[in-house]
Scaffold this motif. Sequence first.
Motif, PDB file in Angstrom:
ATOM      1  N   ASP A 157     -61.269  90.445 -61.055  1.00  0.00           N
ATOM      2  CA  ASP A 157     -60.509  90.837 -59.871  1.00  0.00           C
ATOM      3  C   ASP A 157     -61.434  91.251 -58.726  1.00  0.00           C
ATOM      4  OD1 ASP A 157     -58.187  91.163 -58.391  1.00  0.00           O
ATOM      5  OD2 ASP A 157     -58.044  93.295 -58.868  1.00  0.00           O
ATOM      6  N   VAL A 158     -62.559  90.543 -58.603  1.00  0.00           N
ATOM      7  CA  VAL A 158     -63.495  90.750 -57.496  1.00  0.00           C
ATOM      8  C   VAL A 158     -63.633  89.419 -56.764  1.00  0.00           C
ATOM      9  CG1 VAL A 158     -65.847  91.347 -56.825  1.00  0.00           C
ATOM     10  CG2 VAL A 158     -64.753  92.556 -58.720  1.00  0.00           C
ATOM     11  N   LEU A 159     -63.381  89.422 -55.467  1.00  0.00           N
ATOM     12  CA  LEU A 159     -63.494  88.196 -54.685  1.00  0.00           C
ATOM     13  C   LEU A 159     -64.956  87.916 -54.360  1.00  0.00           C
ATOM     14  CD1 LEU A 159     -60.563  88.690 -52.172  1.00  0.00           C
ATOM     15  CD2 LEU A 159     -60.566  87.354 -54.266  1.00  0.00           C
ATOM     16  N   ALA A 160     -65.361  86.654 -54.498  1.00  0.00           N
ATOM     17  CA  ALA A 160     -66.733  86.246 -54.187  1.00  0.00           C
ATOM     18  C   ALA A 160     -66.725  85.348 -52.960  1.00  0.00           C
ATOM     19  CB  ALA A 160     -67.344  85.507 -55.371  1.00  0.00           C
ATOM     20  N   PHE A 161     -67.692  85.592 -52.048  1.00  0.00           N
ATOM     21  CA  PHE A 161     -67.798  84.807 -50.827  1.00  0.00           C
ATOM     22  C   PHE A 161     -69.251  84.404 -50.608  1.00  0.00           C
ATOM     23  CE2 PHE A 161     -64.253  87.700 -50.378  1.00  0.00           C
ATOM     24  CZ  PHE A 161     -63.241  86.857 -49.980  1.00  0.00           C
ATOM     25  N   PHE A 162     -69.421  83.223 -50.020  1.00  0.00           N
ATOM     26  CA  PHE A 162     -70.756  82.757 -49.651  1.00  0.00           C
ATOM     27  C   PHE A 162     -70.875  82.733 -48.142  1.00  0.00           C
ATOM     28  CE2 PHE A 162     -73.379  79.105 -48.240  1.00  0.00           C
ATOM     29  CZ  PHE A 162     -74.620  79.612 -48.613  1.00  0.00           C
ATOM     30  N   ASN A 176     -63.686  80.092 -49.895  1.00  0.00           N
ATOM     31  CA  ASN A 176     -64.365  81.387 -49.782  1.00  0.00           C
ATOM     32  C   ASN A 176     -65.812  81.243 -49.295  1.00  0.00           C
ATOM     33  OD1 ASN A 176     -61.985  82.394 -50.697  1.00  0.00           O
ATOM     34  ND2 ASN A 176     -62.809  83.434 -52.478  1.00  0.00           N
ATOM     35  N   CYS A 177     -66.007  80.329 -48.343  1.00  0.00           N
ATOM     36  CA  CYS A 177     -67.334  80.100 -47.770  1.00  0.00           C
ATOM     37  C   CYS A 177     -67.256  80.178 -46.241  1.00  0.00           C
ATOM     38  CB  CYS A 177     -67.881  78.729 -48.163  1.00  0.00           C
ATOM     39  SG  CYS A 177     -68.219  78.550 -49.929  1.00  0.00           S
ATOM     40  N   PHE A 178     -68.302  80.699 -45.646  1.00  0.00           N
ATOM     41  CA  PHE A 178     -68.433  80.744 -44.194  1.00  0.00           C
ATOM     42  C   PHE A 178     -69.824  80.195 -43.878  1.00  0.00           C
ATOM     43  CE2 PHE A 178     -68.308  81.394 -39.976  1.00  0.00           C
ATOM     44  CZ  PHE A 178     -68.015  82.645 -39.428  1.00  0.00           C
ATOM     45  N   TYR A 179     -69.845  79.013 -43.260  1.00  0.00           N
ATOM     46  CA  TYR A 179     -71.112  78.339 -42.987  1.00  0.00           C
ATOM     47  C   TYR A 179     -71.483  78.436 -41.507  1.00  0.00           C
ATOM     48  CZ  TYR A 179     -69.591  75.877 -47.236  1.00  0.00           C
ATOM     49  OH  TYR A 179     -69.129  75.564 -48.492  1.00  0.00           O
ATOM     50  N   HIS A 313     -75.028  85.986 -36.164  1.00  0.00           N
ATOM     51  CA  HIS A 313     -74.753  86.736 -37.394  1.00  0.00           C
ATOM     52  C   HIS A 313     -73.825  87.922 -37.134  1.00  0.00           C
ATOM     53  CE1 HIS A 313     -77.613  84.401 -39.662  1.00  0.00           C
ATOM     54  NE2 HIS A 313     -78.557  84.645 -38.777  1.00  0.00           N
ATOM     55  N   ARG A 314     -73.927  88.515 -35.962  1.00  0.00           N
ATOM     56  CA  ARG A 314     -73.065  89.660 -35.644  1.00  0.00           C
ATOM     57  C   ARG A 314     -71.599  89.231 -35.616  1.00  0.00           C
ATOM     58  NH1 ARG A 314     -74.471  94.347 -33.784  1.00  0.00           N
ATOM     59  NH2 ARG A 314     -76.556  93.579 -33.236  1.00  0.00           N
ATOM     60  N   GLY A 315     -71.324  88.167 -34.889  1.00  0.00           N
ATOM     61  CA  GLY A 315     -69.944  87.677 -34.820  1.00  0.00           C
ATOM     62  C   GLY A 315     -69.452  87.154 -36.156  1.00  0.00           C
ATOM     63  N   ASP A 316     -70.333  86.491 -36.904  1.00  0.00           N
ATOM     64  CA  ASP A 316     -69.956  85.968 -38.214  1.00  0.00           C
ATOM     65  C   ASP A 316     -69.524  87.084 -39.152  1.00  0.00           C
ATOM     66  OD1 ASP A 316     -70.663  83.518 -37.230  1.00  0.00           O
ATOM     67  OD2 ASP A 316     -72.504  83.319 -38.387  1.00  0.00           O
ATOM     68  N   ALA A 317     -70.289  88.178 -39.164  1.00  0.00           N
ATOM     69  CA  ALA A 317     -69.967  89.303 -40.039  1.00  0.00           C
ATOM     70  C   ALA A 317     -68.594  89.867 -39.707  1.00  0.00           C
ATOM     71  CB  ALA A 317     -71.036  90.381 -39.927  1.00  0.00           C
ATOM     72  N   LEU A 320     -65.891  87.482 -40.952  1.00  0.00           N
ATOM     73  CA  LEU A 320     -65.793  87.445 -42.404  1.00  0.00           C
ATOM     74  C   LEU A 320     -65.163  88.722 -42.960  1.00  0.00           C
ATOM     75  CD1 LEU A 320     -66.288  85.948 -44.981  1.00  0.00           C
ATOM     76  CD2 LEU A 320     -68.680  86.639 -44.922  1.00  0.00           C
ATOM     77  N   ILE A 321     -65.592  89.879 -42.472  1.00  0.00           N
ATOM     78  CA  ILE A 321     -65.025  91.136 -42.955  1.00  0.00           C
ATOM     79  C   ILE A 321     -63.544  91.231 -42.610  1.00  0.00           C
ATOM     80  CG2 ILE A 321     -65.090  93.642 -42.747  1.00  0.00           C
ATOM     81  CD1 ILE A 321     -67.405  92.492 -44.362  1.00  0.00           C
ATOM     82  N   ASN A 322     -63.182  90.827 -41.408  1.00  0.00           N
ATOM     83  CA  ASN A 322     -61.773  90.871 -41.014  1.00  0.00           C
ATOM     84  C   ASN A 322     -60.933  89.914 -41.847  1.00  0.00           C
ATOM     85  OD1 ASN A 322     -62.063  92.846 -39.040  1.00  0.00           O
ATOM     86  ND2 ASN A 322     -62.539  91.375 -37.437  1.00  0.00           N
ATOM     87  N   ARG A 323     -61.490  88.758 -42.185  1.00  0.00           N
ATOM     88  CA  ARG A 323     -60.750  87.822 -43.028  1.00  0.00           C
ATOM     89  C   ARG A 323     -60.580  88.377 -44.442  1.00  0.00           C
ATOM     90  NH1 ARG A 323     -60.810  82.452 -41.057  1.00  0.00           N
ATOM     91  NH2 ARG A 323     -60.655  82.574 -38.802  1.00  0.00           N
TER      92      ARG A 323
END
Length: 351
Positions: A157-162, A176-179, A313-317, A320-323
């Motif tokens: 029950d832990v979500l994994a993201f790349f 569950n990937c953000f490229y 990287h700032r915007g990506d983070a 990703l966190i909001n998603r």
Amino acid sequence: MEQLSGQSKRQALEKWLRDQLRTGNYAPHCRFFSHTKIRKLHGVSQATVTEALQSLEREGLIYFKPGCGTFVAPPLRARKILVVSSLDRSNDEYNTFLCSAEQTSGAASFIIVPISTTEFLNNVKYLKVIYPQVAAIIFFRRPELFIEYRKPLEQMDVLAFFYGSTTYRDATGGRNCFYYDEKAVVHTALEVLYRAGHRAIGCVNLQYGVFPFRYQLYREWMAQRGLPIVPDSCFQITVPSELYQTLLQTPKEKISFTALFCPFYLIALEALQGLQKIGLSIPEDVAIISVGDVETEFFNAIHPHLTSVCIDHRGDAAILINRIAAARGQAVPRIDISSSSRITIQYHDSV
């Protein structure tokens, strides 16, 4: 009986329960609504009640005691997002990502915990003991760990993201990937040089990770532009310092390029020092452009005219966190993000 309205009964019930926690003056560890009371209040099914409460439990707002009921969680039970990387916060790009992850609005109910690859591998069997209330793990540029541990983590029950390069899209899949888009990174850098009038453009290939792919994209772009690739303008190296030593052994009269694409900012620094050592000026004789977000003070301390193409990287983070925060209430949490990074340029005057 209160009537629920909204997209679905479950979503409306979750909102009502969160409102009760926010406005009901509940002390930590006090008993919360029982399944039976919620069913009677709202006329919903047992399954709907269970799903709604499990969503709040995943957020760390409540917790269950088997045989006793549902209780309000204390603040220290906030859910955690682990960020696993082989880098540490001395790396500017990684630190930028972490700082934004910690500050973005979606992190309000999370604690962001950066851990090393070694720490993760040593503790993954006991993950929920060592990191109680862990909700998700982001593998920062570690596709092999994401691929190996995604399913075992989901079973816990832990979500994994790349998070990382499109170089690994085929291997990681997409779920569950953000490229960030390597083609956009490389082509942006080369177009900067081209628009500045450069046609003899060299390249450095660091022979591991994403760097051979960046070299391949360089060759493809040169072919598309109809520009010749001169063999002695392409440097094959295994570590950044090797470039400096190679340039020291090259007479400046033999330098056949007017611009050099470096796929990593540390390589650009080696190129800068090597070219200057043999008597060439930057950017007057050779323009240098690199990839990598580096603080202004650091760049200026080395050379005030280095240009770099940067991944946001700032915007990506923040995205990703909001998603991840938004995915908490989904019955089957998942995120499908691809190639969303903004590409920016630092210190354009160096070319």
